[in-house]
Design a protein around this motif. Structure first.
Motif, PDB file in Angstrom:
ATOM      1  N   UNK A 160     -16.177  -0.920  -2.387  1.00 48.28           N
ATOM      2  CA  UNK A 160     -14.712  -0.838  -1.457  1.00 48.28           C
ATOM      3  C   UNK A 160     -13.564  -1.280  -2.240  1.00 48.28           C
ATOM      4  N   UNK A 161     -13.746  -1.693  -3.227  1.00 49.39           N
ATOM      5  CA  UNK A 161     -12.274  -2.335  -3.898  1.00 49.39           C
ATOM      6  C   UNK A 161     -11.483  -1.393  -4.159  1.00 49.39           C
ATOM      7  N   UNK A 162     -11.680  -0.105  -4.538  1.00 48.36           N
ATOM      8  CA  UNK A 162     -10.851   0.804  -4.811  1.00 48.36           C
ATOM      9  C   UNK A 162      -9.750   0.934  -3.707  1.00 48.36           C
ATOM     10  N   UNK A 163     -10.590   1.098  -2.321  1.00 45.83           N
ATOM     11  CA  UNK A 163      -9.876   1.570  -1.213  1.00 45.83           C
ATOM     12  C   UNK A 163      -8.831   0.135  -0.894  1.00 45.83           C
ATOM     13  N   UNK A 164      -9.461  -0.950  -1.229  1.00 46.91           N
ATOM     14  CA  UNK A 164      -8.660  -2.302  -0.826  1.00 46.91           C
ATOM     15  C   UNK A 164      -7.627  -2.704  -1.737  1.00 46.91           C
ATOM     16  N   UNK A 165      -7.644  -1.949  -2.968  1.00 50.75           N
ATOM     17  CA  UNK A 165      -6.486  -2.195  -3.805  1.00 50.75           C
ATOM     18  C   UNK A 165      -5.323  -1.231  -3.175  1.00 50.75           C
ATOM     19  N   UNK A 166      -5.501  -0.010  -2.741  1.00 55.59           N
ATOM     20  CA  UNK A 166      -4.669   0.922  -2.195  1.00 55.59           C
ATOM     21  C   UNK A 166      -4.157   0.331  -0.930  1.00 55.59           C
ATOM     22  N   UNK A 167      -4.722  -0.752  -0.136  1.00 54.38           N
ATOM     23  CA  UNK A 167      -4.123  -1.229   1.047  1.00 54.38           C
ATOM     24  C   UNK A 167      -3.316  -2.436   0.391  1.00 54.38           C
ATOM     25  N   UNK A 168      -3.671  -3.153  -0.455  1.00 51.40           N
ATOM     26  CA  UNK A 168      -2.890  -4.178  -0.938  1.00 51.40           C
ATOM     27  C   UNK A 168      -1.352  -3.450  -1.440  1.00 51.40           C
ATOM     28  N   UNK A 169      -1.511  -2.573  -2.101  1.00 47.96           N
ATOM     29  CA  UNK A 169      -0.441  -1.622  -2.651  1.00 47.96           C
ATOM     30  C   UNK A 169       0.445  -1.394  -1.461  1.00 47.96           C
ATOM     31  N   UNK A 170      -0.062  -1.158  -0.143  1.00 46.90           N
ATOM     32  CA  UNK A 170       0.568  -0.769   0.939  1.00 46.90           C
ATOM     33  C   UNK A 170       1.264  -2.006   1.884  1.00 46.90           C
ATOM     34  N   UNK A 171       0.250  -3.038   1.923  1.00 51.50           N
ATOM     35  CA  UNK A 171       0.667  -4.422   2.806  1.00 51.50           C
ATOM     36  C   UNK A 171       1.308  -5.506   2.134  1.00 51.50           C
ATOM     37  N   UNK A 172       0.987  -5.479   0.709  1.00 47.30           N
ATOM     38  CA  UNK A 172       1.689  -6.429  -0.126  1.00 47.30           C
ATOM     39  C   UNK A 172       2.114  -5.976  -1.365  1.00 47.30           C
ATOM     40  N   UNK A 182      -9.068   0.903   5.023  1.00 40.57           N
ATOM     41  CA  UNK A 182      -8.044   1.806   5.533  1.00 40.57           C
ATOM     42  C   UNK A 182      -8.152   3.428   4.883  1.00 40.57           C
ATOM     43  N   UNK A 183      -8.075   4.156   5.603  1.00 41.60           N
ATOM     44  CA  UNK A 183      -8.041   5.739   5.023  1.00 41.60           C
ATOM     45  C   UNK A 183      -6.761   6.438   5.462  1.00 41.60           C
ATOM     46  N   UNK A 184      -6.415   7.422   5.057  1.00 38.79           N
ATOM     47  CA  UNK A 184      -5.050   8.102   5.071  1.00 38.79           C
ATOM     48  C   UNK A 184      -3.998   7.104   4.772  1.00 38.79           C
ATOM     49  N   UNK A 185      -3.974   6.647   3.593  1.00 40.87           N
ATOM     50  CA  UNK A 185      -3.133   5.573   3.347  1.00 40.87           C
ATOM     51  C   UNK A 185      -2.063   5.996   2.097  1.00 40.87           C
ATOM     52  N   UNK A 186      -1.304   6.829   2.229  1.00 37.05           N
ATOM     53  CA  UNK A 186      -0.079   7.391   1.488  1.00 37.05           C
ATOM     54  C   UNK A 186       0.879   6.366   1.434  1.00 37.05           C
ATOM     55  N   UNK A 187       0.585   5.312   0.909  1.00 38.88           N
ATOM     56  CA  UNK A 187       1.707   4.134   0.880  1.00 38.88           C
ATOM     57  C   UNK A 187       2.869   4.731  -0.086  1.00 38.88           C
ATOM     58  N   UNK A 188       3.837   3.807  -0.362  1.00 41.47           N
ATOM     59  CA  UNK A 188       4.925   4.047  -1.417  1.00 41.47           C
ATOM     60  C   UNK A 188       4.852   2.995  -2.485  1.00 41.47           C
ATOM     61  N   UNK A 189       3.810   2.237  -2.656  1.00 40.56           N
ATOM     62  CA  UNK A 189       3.576   1.394  -3.625  1.00 40.56           C
ATOM     63  C   UNK A 189       3.791   1.827  -5.102  1.00 40.56           C
ATOM     64  N   UNK A 190       3.700   2.992  -5.341  1.00 42.42           N
ATOM     65  CA  UNK A 190       4.254   3.452  -6.597  1.00 42.42           C
ATOM     66  C   UNK A 190       5.415   4.603  -6.510  1.00 42.42           C
ATOM     67  N   UNK A 191       6.110   4.097  -5.629  1.00 41.01           N
ATOM     68  CA  UNK A 191       7.167   5.197  -5.344  1.00 41.01           C
ATOM     69  C   UNK A 191       6.968   6.542  -5.102  1.00 41.01           C
ATOM     70  N   UNK A 192       7.703   7.702  -5.524  1.00 45.31           N
ATOM     71  CA  UNK A 192       7.159   8.993  -5.119  1.00 45.31           C
ATOM     72  C   UNK A 192       8.307   9.891  -5.896  1.00 45.31           C
ATOM     73  N   UNK A 193       7.980  11.160  -5.614  1.00 43.92           N
ATOM     74  CA  UNK A 193       8.985  12.055  -6.457  1.00 43.92           C
ATOM     75  C   UNK A 193       8.794  12.124  -7.870  1.00 43.92           C
ATOM     76  N   UNK A 194       9.888  12.552  -8.710  1.00 45.25           N
ATOM     77  CA  UNK A 194       9.844  12.775 -10.106  1.00 45.25           C
ATOM     78  C   UNK A 194       9.776  11.374 -10.943  1.00 45.25           C
TER      79      UNK A 194
END
Length: 409
Positions: free
Chosen positions: A276-288, A340-352
């Motif tokens: 589950x850790x890969x998904x948890x890291x995505x949630x950490x990028x969203x949450x903190x 958490x699923x459907x987790x399109x966070x902004x932890x890595x920014x976006x766009x170009x």
């Protein structure tokens, strides 16, 4: 009496808010775009931020501001590609990507799996012999700085030089109002120049005898039709990669472990189900998230944000961490959910300008947090909240003291 919206940025950047800026972000999301006392505009809603990150009318070059940023005159080196717009941004980013990932170097990150695992185990072995550890100084900092130095081709004996340079450069990012930035920015410019000169000279030394590292590639890759890097571009790009390649990952690992220690049920769930850790890291990028905001955007024309006009040339600050907790986009956004699923966070920014180092950061965080969760026996926070770093942009604990049951104890 409600707080003045024009003081939001002042309150966000106040060091007293560093442990928990999220209530202020909730205030920010009550508005589409909020003008601040210094003339800048804050945006904190997910969909507005996403639209602006993909809007070609939004510049990353501070030289497009109506009132030029005084700090830009103290950079010591020209802006790196994250502070430029296309087509120059695209040219330099593409050149850097040729030696970092697909399609030109598809195996670069995958090849680091074994090295990262070995480094994690070496650091962990030292932690097991102590009752109390500082996760920042003894684990979260050494791991990514060693990885990025190996990736670039920096000799092991020179790695300690980068701690002081990095601290000074990151301090220069601090946009706190009411604080005279001149001395801090001069120190950052000096450190950036010193780091750039070191990395540039190292790359130049590889031209005749290149190795399998990124500095060698920067120095010898002729590039596509537009040509390869010149010496100054090597310096600015290498400094960017070294800073971005470890500073954010330090915070991701440290914020991640702090969050797990505050949520013991989630820590136990990951101990029992490491897949589950890969998904948890995505949630950490969203949450903190380690990067809380992008303070360097500038509109090239008057831009309307949900009925609010942000004028051309005004400083525009995209508060990514606020957007990633927007209830308009995320269900129960203030709840940490490692599954958490459907987790399109902004932890890595976006766009170009989305973070091209994201695959490496994910790999390091997954390896580090999996090992810590599996092998630290009964870890416990010594101080909560811990002392935080000064920067409101790259937010994370300066120290994270943890007690645990020592191996064999």
């Amino acid at each position: 009496m409600a707080a003045d919206p024009e003081t939001l940025f002042e309150r966000i950047t106040d060091y007293a808010s560093r442990p928990d800026p999220y209530p202020i972000y909730a205030e920010l999301r009550e508005h589409a775009a909020v003008r601040q006392q210094d003339g800048s505009y804050l945006v904190g809603r997910y969909h507005d931020i996403t639209a602006l990150l993909h809007d070609p009318r939004i510049s990353s070059d501070r030289r497009n501001r109506t009132e030029p940023d005084e700090g830009e005159r103290e950079q010591g080196l020209p802006p790196s590609f994250i502070g430029l717009d296309d087509p120059e941004h695209h040219r330099l980013r593409s050149l850097a990507m040729r030696s970092f990932g697909p399609p030109h170097t598809p195996g670069r990150i995958d090849a680091l799996h074994g090295e990262i695992t070995r480094l994690v185990q070496e650091l962990l072995a030292q932690l097991r012999t102590k009752d109390r550890i500082d996760l920042v100084d003894e684990f979260a900092y050494p791991l990514p700085v060693t990885v990025i130095c190996r990736l670039l081709g920096v000799p092991t004996e020179d790695e300690p030089k980068f701690r002081g340079w990095s601290d000074a450069i990151v301090s220069g990012f601090d946009p706190t109002p009411g604080v005279d930035p001149a001395e801090r920015q001069r120190a950052a410019a000096d450190a950036r120049r010193a780091m750039g000169l070191y990395l540039g000279e190292l790359a130049a030394s590889r031209r005749d005898k290149p190795g399998d590292d990124m500095l060698s590639a920067f120095a010898t890759d002729p590039g596509p039709d537009h040509g390869g890097f010149n010496q100054l571009e090597i310096m600015t790009t290498a400094v960017l990669l070294l800073i971005a390649g470890h500073e954010t990952t330090v915070n991701l690992i440290t914020n991640g472990m702090l969050t797990l220690l505050r949520h013991p049920e989630a820590l136990e769930r990951l101990r029992n189900d490491p897949a589950l850790m890969p998904r948890a890291v995505e949630e950490l990028l969203r949450y903190e998230p380690p990067v809380q905001m992008l303070p360097q955007r500038t509109p090239l024309a008057d831009i309307e944000v949900d009925g609010v006009t942000v004028p051309r040339g005004a400083p525009l600050i995209l508060v990514l961490a606020s957007g990633s907790r927007d209830p308009r986009r995320f269900r129960e956004p203030d709840r940490f959910d490692p599954g958490r699923d459907d987790n399109q966070h902004l932890g890595f920014g976006g766009g170009v300008h989305s973070c091209f180092g994201a695959p490496l950061a994910r790999l390091e965080a997954q390896a580090a947090l999996t090992a810590l969760v599996q092998h630290l026996a009964h870890p416990r926070l010594v101080e909560d909240p811990p002392p935080y770093r000064r920067s409101p942009v790259l937010r994370g604990p300066r120290h994270l003291l943890i007690d645990h049951d020592r191996a064999g104890g």
